[in-house]
Design a protein around this motif. Structure first.
Motif, PDB file in Angstrom:
ATOM      1  N   UNK A  48       0.840  -1.195   0.000  1.00 50.61           N
ATOM      2  CA  UNK A  48       0.000   0.000   0.000  1.00 50.61           C
ATOM      3  C   UNK A  48       0.878   1.250   0.000  1.00 50.61           C
ATOM      4  N   UNK A  49       0.524   2.208  -0.828  1.00 48.42           N
ATOM      5  CA  UNK A  49       1.375   3.387  -1.021  1.00 48.42           C
ATOM      6  C   UNK A  49       1.608   4.150   0.277  1.00 48.42           C
ATOM      7  N   UNK A  50       0.547   4.480   1.000  1.00 50.07           N
ATOM      8  CA  UNK A  50       0.711   5.258   2.228  1.00 50.07           C
ATOM      9  C   UNK A  50       1.553   4.522   3.260  1.00 50.07           C
ATOM     10  N   UNK A  51       1.369   3.215   3.343  1.00 53.86           N
ATOM     11  CA  UNK A  51       2.139   2.414   4.295  1.00 53.86           C
ATOM     12  C   UNK A  51       3.624   2.494   3.999  1.00 53.86           C
ATOM     13  N   UNK A  52       3.982   2.354   2.728  1.00 52.25           N
ATOM     14  CA  UNK A  52       5.394   2.354   2.353  1.00 52.25           C
ATOM     15  C   UNK A  52       5.992   3.750   2.459  1.00 52.25           C
ATOM     16  N   UNK A  53       5.244   4.775   2.041  1.00 54.34           N
ATOM     17  CA  UNK A  53       5.770   6.140   2.110  1.00 54.34           C
ATOM     18  C   UNK A  53       5.984   6.568   3.560  1.00 54.34           C
TER      19      UNK A  53
END
Length: 335
Positions: free
Chosen positions: A249-254
Motif C-alpha cells: 500500500x502506497x501510504x504504508x510504504x511512504x
C-alpha cells in the motif's frame, strides 16, 4: 489493499528481460555473450480500477517493465497474464485484439504523434484500425465528445490542428484520450507529466484518476516523482536494478519504508512532507554491473545497513504483517 476475492486483471510471473552486451574485445571472441539483466524476475498483480505506481532511480528497469507488459518487447523469461490468459498466447491468437486491450502514454507527447497529420486523423486512425464506428463521421463525433469531456473545447477546433500548434499539456491530454477511446483493460503511463509545466501536471494526473475510476482501467504509473505516485496510486512497487525490493500500500510504504533503498529514496524527496524535518540518507557509490550484480543483495555496496550476509546471498521476498512484501535480510516478516 485490493479485494482478495477479485481476480487480478494482470499478473506478472517471473518476468525477465536480458540484453546481449554490445561490443566487446577480440579476447571475448567465441565466448558466450554476457547478458545485461534489465528486468530480473518480477512478480506482481494489478486489479481493475487500480493505479499501481512504480518508482526507482533511472536505469532501474521500470520503463523496460512497462514495455514488456504491453509486449512492445518480448520477455526473455516469464509471462504476463491478462484475466488468466497468457499475453504470449493472446498475441499469437489475435494481436489486434491484444493491442486494443493494452495502451500506453509516454513521457514526451511531442514524439507521440505524426507531425503531418491533424489531431482528428491521429485520433480516428486507431478507431478505424479496430473497426470502431460505422463511418468517419461517427468516429469524428466520438473524438469530439472525448475532447469535450477532457476539457478541450471547442473540440472541432482541436481536431483540425496539427501537433506543433498545441502545447505539451494539450498533446498529453489528447494522448490519454486517444488511448481511452479503445476502452483498454490496461494502460501504462510512463512518466506522463515529467516534461510538463507544473501548472498542468495536476490536470493530467486528475484526468488519469477520473478515467481510471469511470472506465475501471488498470493503470501502471511509472515515475521518479514519489510525491506524484503517493498522490495517485493505491499501491507502489520500488525497483532497484531490475528487481522489486518493496511493494505494498502506497501510504504504508511512504510513511514507514522498510527497505534501506526505499528509505533513502523517500528521505531525499522533500515534497513528500515539507513540514517534516527529515534527515536525507545519502546513497553513495554506483550500482553494481547489471551483467553480474550478485551473488548478494544488489544494493549491498551502497547500503547504510549492509552486513556480511548481505554480500553473500540475495534476500528472499518476505511478507510483513501489514501486507507489504520486502526483499531485505533486515525484514523478518513479523514486523
Amino acid at each position: 489493499m485490493p479485494d482478495a476475492v477479485k481476480a487480478p486483471v494482470i499478473k506478472a510471473v517471473g518476468v525477465k528481460r536480458y540484453y546481449k552486451q554490445r561490443g566487446g574485445s577480440l579476447l571475448s571472441f567465441g565466448r558466450k555473450p554476457r547478458m545485461i539483466q534489465a528486468v530480473d524476475g518480477v512478480d506482481f498483480e494489478l486489479y481493475e480500477g487500480e493505479i499501481f505506481g512504480v518508482i526507482g532511480e533511472s536505469g532501474c528497469g521500470k520503463s523496460t517493465l512497462g514495455r514488456l507488459l504491453i509486449r512492445l518487447e518480448e520477455p526473455s523469461e516469464g509471462d504476463i497474464y491478462f484475466r488468466g490468459e497468457s499475453s504470449k498466447a493472446l498475441m499469437k491468437k489475435d494481436p489486434k485484439k491484444f493491442h486494443r486491450m493494452v495502451q500506453a502514454v509516454f513521457q514526451n507527447p511531442f514524439d507521440t504523434f505524426t507531425p503531418n497529420d491533424t489531431i482528428g486523423e491521429i485520433m480516428m486512425r486507431p478507431l478505424r484500425l479496430h473497426g470502431i464506428g460505422k463511418s468517419d463521421e461517427e468516429r469524428r463525433a466520438m473524438c469530439e465528445k472525448a475532447l469535450e469531456d477532457g476539457g478541450l473545447k471547442p473540440a472541432a477546433d482541436f481536431l483540425g490542428r496539427f501537433p506543433h500548434e498545441l502545447s505539451g499539456g494539450q498533446l498529453q491530454r489528447i494522448s490519454i484520450l486517444r488511448s481511452m477511446l479503445l476502452e483498454p483493460l490496461f494502460l501504462v503511463a510512463d512518466e506522463p507529466v515529467s516534461m510538463l509545466d507544473v501548472s498542468v501536471r495536476a490536470e493530467i494526473i486528475h484526468m488519469l484518476q477520473d478515467l481510471c475510476a469511470s472506465r475501471r482501467t488498470a493503470i501502471m504509473l511509472i515515475s521518479h516523482d514519489i510525491a506524484v505516485v503517493r498522490y495517485v496510486s493505491q499501491r507502489v512497487a520500488v525497483m532497484y536494478l531490475g528487481r522489486i525490493v518493496e511493494m505494498g500500500d502506497t501510504d504504508t510504504i511512504i510513511q514507514n519504508p522498510m527497505h534501506p533503498y526505499t528509505q533513502a529514496l523517500i528521505s531525499n524527496c522533500s515534497s513528500i512532507d515539507p513540514d517534516e524535518d527529515t534527515q536525507a540518507i545519502e546513497i553513495q557509490g554506483e550500482p553494481p554491473s547489471p551483467i553480474n550484480p550478485g551473488p548478494g543483495c544488489y544494493f549491498a555496496n551502497r547500503c547504510f545497513k549492509a552486513c556480511e550476509k548481505c554480500f553473500k546471498s540475495y534476500p528472499p521476498m518476505r511478507t510483513m504483517k501489514d501486507g507489504r512484501v520486502v526483499s531485505c535480510h533486515f525484514a523478518t516478516g513479523d514486523e
